[in-house]
Design a protein around this motif. Structure first.
Motif, PDB file in Angstrom:
ATOM      1  N   LEU A 143       0.832  -1.201   0.000  1.00 52.79           N
ATOM      2  CA  LEU A 143       0.000   0.000   0.000  1.00 52.79           C
ATOM      3  C   LEU A 143       0.866   1.251   0.000  1.00 52.79           C
ATOM      4  O   LEU A 143       0.547   2.242  -0.682  1.00 52.79           O
ATOM      5  CB  LEU A 143      -0.908  -0.020   1.231  1.00 52.79           C
ATOM      6  CG  LEU A 143      -1.879   1.156   1.387  1.00 52.79           C
ATOM      7  CD1 LEU A 143      -2.846   1.213   0.209  1.00 52.79           C
ATOM      8  CD2 LEU A 143      -2.645   1.043   2.693  1.00 52.79           C
ATOM      9  N   HIS A 144       1.972   1.219   0.718  1.00 56.62           N
ATOM     10  CA  HIS A 144       2.863   2.368   0.770  1.00 56.62           C
ATOM     11  C   HIS A 144       3.487   2.625  -0.600  1.00 56.62           C
ATOM     12  O   HIS A 144       3.622   3.789  -1.043  1.00 56.62           O
ATOM     13  CB  HIS A 144       3.952   2.111   1.812  1.00 56.62           C
ATOM     14  CG  HIS A 144       4.815   3.303   2.096  1.00 56.62           C
ATOM     15  ND1 HIS A 144       4.314   4.494   2.588  1.00 56.62           N
ATOM     16  CD2 HIS A 144       6.159   3.491   1.942  1.00 56.62           C
ATOM     17  CE1 HIS A 144       5.296   5.358   2.728  1.00 56.62           C
ATOM     18  NE2 HIS A 144       6.427   4.775   2.349  1.00 56.62           N
ATOM     19  N   GLN A 145       3.872   1.584  -1.312  1.00 56.68           N
ATOM     20  CA  GLN A 145       4.438   1.751  -2.649  1.00 56.68           C
ATOM     21  C   GLN A 145       3.411   2.315  -3.625  1.00 56.68           C
ATOM     22  O   GLN A 145       3.741   3.159  -4.475  1.00 56.68           O
ATOM     23  CB  GLN A 145       4.964   0.405  -3.143  1.00 56.68           C
ATOM     24  CG  GLN A 145       6.185  -0.106  -2.385  1.00 56.68           C
ATOM     25  CD  GLN A 145       6.624  -1.477  -2.847  1.00 56.68           C
ATOM     26  OE1 GLN A 145       5.976  -2.081  -3.710  1.00 56.68           O
ATOM     27  NE2 GLN A 145       7.711  -1.985  -2.267  1.00 56.68           N
ATOM     28  N   ARG A 146       2.174   1.868  -3.528  1.00 56.41           N
ATOM     29  CA  ARG A 146       1.136   2.395  -4.419  1.00 56.41           C
ATOM     30  C   ARG A 146       0.893   3.874  -4.160  1.00 56.41           C
ATOM     31  O   ARG A 146       0.667   4.655  -5.090  1.00 56.41           O
ATOM     32  CB  ARG A 146      -0.163   1.610  -4.208  1.00 56.41           C
ATOM     33  CG  ARG A 146      -0.087   0.157  -4.701  1.00 56.41           C
ATOM     34  CD  ARG A 146      -1.402  -0.564  -4.517  1.00 56.41           C
ATOM     35  NE  ARG A 146      -2.462   0.073  -5.255  1.00 56.41           N
ATOM     36  CZ  ARG A 146      -3.747  -0.309  -5.218  1.00 56.41           C
ATOM     37  NH1 ARG A 146      -4.091  -1.339  -4.457  1.00 56.41           N
ATOM     38  NH2 ARG A 146      -4.652   0.319  -5.916  1.00 56.41           N
ATOM     39  N   ARG A 147       0.962   4.281  -2.897  1.00 54.16           N
ATOM     40  CA  ARG A 147       0.782   5.702  -2.596  1.00 54.16           C
ATOM     41  C   ARG A 147       1.917   6.531  -3.179  1.00 54.16           C
ATOM     42  O   ARG A 147       1.695   7.627  -3.703  1.00 54.16           O
ATOM     43  CB  ARG A 147       0.714   5.888  -1.070  1.00 54.16           C
ATOM     44  CG  ARG A 147      -0.599   5.380  -0.453  1.00 54.16           C
ATOM     45  CD  ARG A 147      -0.586   5.539   1.056  1.00 54.16           C
ATOM     46  NE  ARG A 147      -1.825   5.089   1.651  1.00 54.16           N
ATOM     47  CZ  ARG A 147      -2.040   5.028   2.959  1.00 54.16           C
ATOM     48  NH1 ARG A 147      -1.069   5.378   3.809  1.00 54.16           N
ATOM     49  NH2 ARG A 147      -3.202   4.605   3.422  1.00 54.16           N
ATOM     50  N   LYS A 148       3.147   6.027  -3.072  1.00 57.11           N
ATOM     51  CA  LYS A 148       4.279   6.749  -3.648  1.00 57.11           C
ATOM     52  C   LYS A 148       4.135   6.899  -5.162  1.00 57.11           C
ATOM     53  O   LYS A 148       4.398   7.963  -5.738  1.00 57.11           O
ATOM     54  CB  LYS A 148       5.584   6.016  -3.324  1.00 57.11           C
ATOM     55  CG  LYS A 148       6.058   6.180  -1.898  1.00 57.11           C
ATOM     56  CD  LYS A 148       7.408   5.507  -1.710  1.00 57.11           C
ATOM     57  CE  LYS A 148       7.945   5.753  -0.307  1.00 57.11           C
ATOM     58  NZ  LYS A 148       9.256   5.100  -0.105  1.00 57.11           N
ATOM     59  N   PHE A 154       1.353   6.895  -6.907  1.00 55.37           N
ATOM     60  CA  PHE A 154       0.262   7.821  -7.193  1.00 55.37           C
ATOM     61  C   PHE A 154       0.729   9.268  -7.055  1.00 55.37           C
ATOM     62  O   PHE A 154       0.407  10.136  -7.891  1.00 55.37           O
ATOM     63  CB  PHE A 154      -0.908   7.543  -6.241  1.00 55.37           C
ATOM     64  CG  PHE A 154      -2.045   8.515  -6.384  1.00 55.37           C
ATOM     65  CD1 PHE A 154      -2.916   8.427  -7.459  1.00 55.37           C
ATOM     66  CD2 PHE A 154      -2.238   9.523  -5.445  1.00 55.37           C
ATOM     67  CE1 PHE A 154      -3.961   9.327  -7.598  1.00 55.37           C
ATOM     68  CE2 PHE A 154      -3.270  10.414  -5.579  1.00 55.37           C
ATOM     69  CZ  PHE A 154      -4.144  10.325  -6.661  1.00 55.37           C
ATOM     70  N   VAL A 155       1.502   9.560  -6.018  1.00 54.99           N
ATOM     71  CA  VAL A 155       2.003  10.926  -5.823  1.00 54.99           C
ATOM     72  C   VAL A 155       2.945  11.311  -6.946  1.00 54.99           C
ATOM     73  O   VAL A 155       2.922  12.448  -7.459  1.00 54.99           O
ATOM     74  CB  VAL A 155       2.707  11.030  -4.446  1.00 54.99           C
ATOM     75  CG1 VAL A 155       3.403  12.382  -4.307  1.00 54.99           C
ATOM     76  CG2 VAL A 155       1.698  10.827  -3.321  1.00 54.99           C
ATOM     77  N   LEU A 156       3.790  10.383  -7.383  1.00 62.88           N
ATOM     78  CA  LEU A 156       4.728  10.674  -8.478  1.00 62.88           C
ATOM     79  C   LEU A 156       3.993  10.963  -9.773  1.00 62.88           C
ATOM     80  O   LEU A 156       4.315  11.931 -10.492  1.00 62.88           O
ATOM     81  CB  LEU A 156       5.668   9.479  -8.643  1.00 62.88           C
ATOM     82  CG  LEU A 156       6.740   9.613  -9.727  1.00 62.88           C
ATOM     83  CD1 LEU A 156       7.652  10.801  -9.434  1.00 62.88           C
ATOM     84  CD2 LEU A 156       7.553   8.338  -9.857  1.00 62.88           C
ATOM     85  N   LEU A 157       2.983  10.168 -10.110  1.00 56.16           N
ATOM     86  CA  LEU A 157       2.207  10.402 -11.324  1.00 56.16           C
ATOM     87  C   LEU A 157       1.467  11.728 -11.252  1.00 56.16           C
ATOM     88  O   LEU A 157       1.343  12.444 -12.266  1.00 56.16           O
ATOM     89  CB  LEU A 157       1.207   9.256 -11.529  1.00 56.16           C
ATOM     90  CG  LEU A 157       1.814   7.886 -11.885  1.00 56.16           C
ATOM     91  CD1 LEU A 157       0.727   6.821 -11.953  1.00 56.16           C
ATOM     92  CD2 LEU A 157       2.556   7.968 -13.219  1.00 56.16           C
ATOM     93  N   LEU A 158       0.989  12.082 -10.078  1.00 52.19           N
ATOM     94  CA  LEU A 158       0.295  13.363  -9.929  1.00 52.19           C
ATOM     95  C   LEU A 158       1.241  14.528 -10.168  1.00 52.19           C
ATOM     96  O   LEU A 158       0.872  15.524 -10.841  1.00 52.19           O
ATOM     97  CB  LEU A 158      -0.310  13.439  -8.522  1.00 52.19           C
ATOM     98  CG  LEU A 158      -1.153  14.676  -8.209  1.00 52.19           C
ATOM     99  CD1 LEU A 158      -2.357  14.756  -9.141  1.00 52.19           C
ATOM    100  CD2 LEU A 158      -1.606  14.668  -6.753  1.00 52.19           C
ATOM    101  N   VAL A 204       1.009  17.399 -13.200  1.00 57.64           N
ATOM    102  CA  VAL A 204       0.999  18.851 -12.936  1.00 57.64           C
ATOM    103  C   VAL A 204       2.082  19.538 -13.749  1.00 57.64           C
ATOM    104  O   VAL A 204       1.861  20.629 -14.329  1.00 57.64           O
ATOM    105  CB  VAL A 204       1.200  19.096 -11.425  1.00 57.64           C
ATOM    106  CG1 VAL A 204       1.439  20.580 -11.152  1.00 57.64           C
ATOM    107  CG2 VAL A 204      -0.015  18.596 -10.643  1.00 57.64           C
ATOM    108  N   VAL A 205       3.262  18.931 -13.827  1.00 54.32           N
ATOM    109  CA  VAL A 205       4.348  19.524 -14.615  1.00 54.32           C
ATOM    110  C   VAL A 205       3.971  19.601 -16.082  1.00 54.32           C
ATOM    111  O   VAL A 205       4.220  20.624 -16.764  1.00 54.32           O
ATOM    112  CB  VAL A 205       5.647  18.707 -14.412  1.00 54.32           C
ATOM    113  CG1 VAL A 205       6.723  19.172 -15.393  1.00 54.32           C
ATOM    114  CG2 VAL A 205       6.143  18.836 -12.982  1.00 54.32           C
TER     115      VAL A 205
END
Length: 257
Positions: free
Chosen positions: A227-232, A234-238, A242-243
């Motif tokens: 679950l922690h890896q999936r959150r990381k 998701f944040v990276l893709l977000l 944005v960029v």
């Protein structure tokens, strides 16, 4: 050669220990009955108020009064005993504080039921408050009275002079309980603020170290790592999205300006 039994029990000590155990059992029973009476008292005047509820209140009140009479006689006789050991006296004083506090709560709830019964009469259903509660207090009363079940079909018709008789009875019971509390304070002089409980305490809340250790243990589990890896991810893709949006807007401004 005659046999000698060295294990000679002190009958007085054993008797006093039994008296302490009996006192604790009686006080615990009273506390439970008073708590059940308080729950039932909250239903008076509401949409669950009924003849059965008033009868359950009466039975629970009578059970509490019988227990109170037994406890008063039990604790008074032992606390006035000059030969009572100091440790047992402290235990008895703790029971006395719990007993007197329960009586005061019972007195308050009885006065509340008495006053609410005067406002919300059973003969006038339109005066009841629709508080949204459902079900009765049969299970609560059954626990207080130690009977299997009180949720049995009973007569819904109001007996003649029921409320007036119940009110006069409650008024006498309230007066007797008030007199009992005053009489107890006269016979036994136990200062509540001087009584210190020394039983098992509530566990301390987790410290920061314990919390951190629990978190580290949770994070080491496979499910938490996934679950922690999936959150990381998701944040990276977000951040990448944005960029890209900011870069596209900048290019459009340059070409169309």
């Amino acid at each position: 050669m005659p046999l000698i039994n060295n294990k000679v029990g002190d009958d007085g000590t054993v008797g006093k220990d039994k008296a302490l155990v009996d006192g604790k059992a009686l006080v615990d029973s009273l506390i439970k009955v008073v708590a059940c009476y308080r729950v039932l008292a909250t239903c008076v005047g509401g949409c669950t108020d009924s003849l059965q509820l008033r009868d359950e209140l009466r039975q629970t009140r009578e059970k509490a009064q019988r227990l109170a009479m037994a406890i008063r006689s039990h604790l008074t006789s032992h606390l006035r005993d000059k030969s009572l050991p100091e440790e047992q006296r402290k235990e008895m004083e703790i029971l006395w504080v719990g007993f007197s506090s329960s009586l005061e709560l019972l007195h308050v709830d009885m006065c509340k039921v008495f006053n609410m019964g005067d406002i919300f009469s059973l003969s006038k259903k339109e005066t009841r408050v629709q508080n949204g509660l459902q079900g009765g207090g049969s299970e609560v009363a059954a626990r207080a009275l130690s009977v299997p079940d009180l949720n049995q079909p009973q007569s819904t018709s109001l007996p003649a002079e029921f409320e007036s008789h119940e009110r006069s009875t409650m008024e006498k019971d309230i007066s007797q309980l008030d007199h009992m509390i005053d009489d107890m304070e006269m016979k036994v002089n136990v200062l509540r603020w001087m009584v210190e409980p020394h039983g098992p305490q509530y566990p301390d809340p987790l410290s920061s170290t314990d919390s951190a250790s629990l978190l580290s243990v949770d994070e080491e589990q496979p499910g938490h790592q996934h679950l922690h890896q999936r959150r990381k991810l998701f944040v990276l893709l977000l951040l990448v999205a944005v960029v890209l949006v900011v870069a596209t807007i900048s290019i459009c401004i340059v070409f169309f300006s």
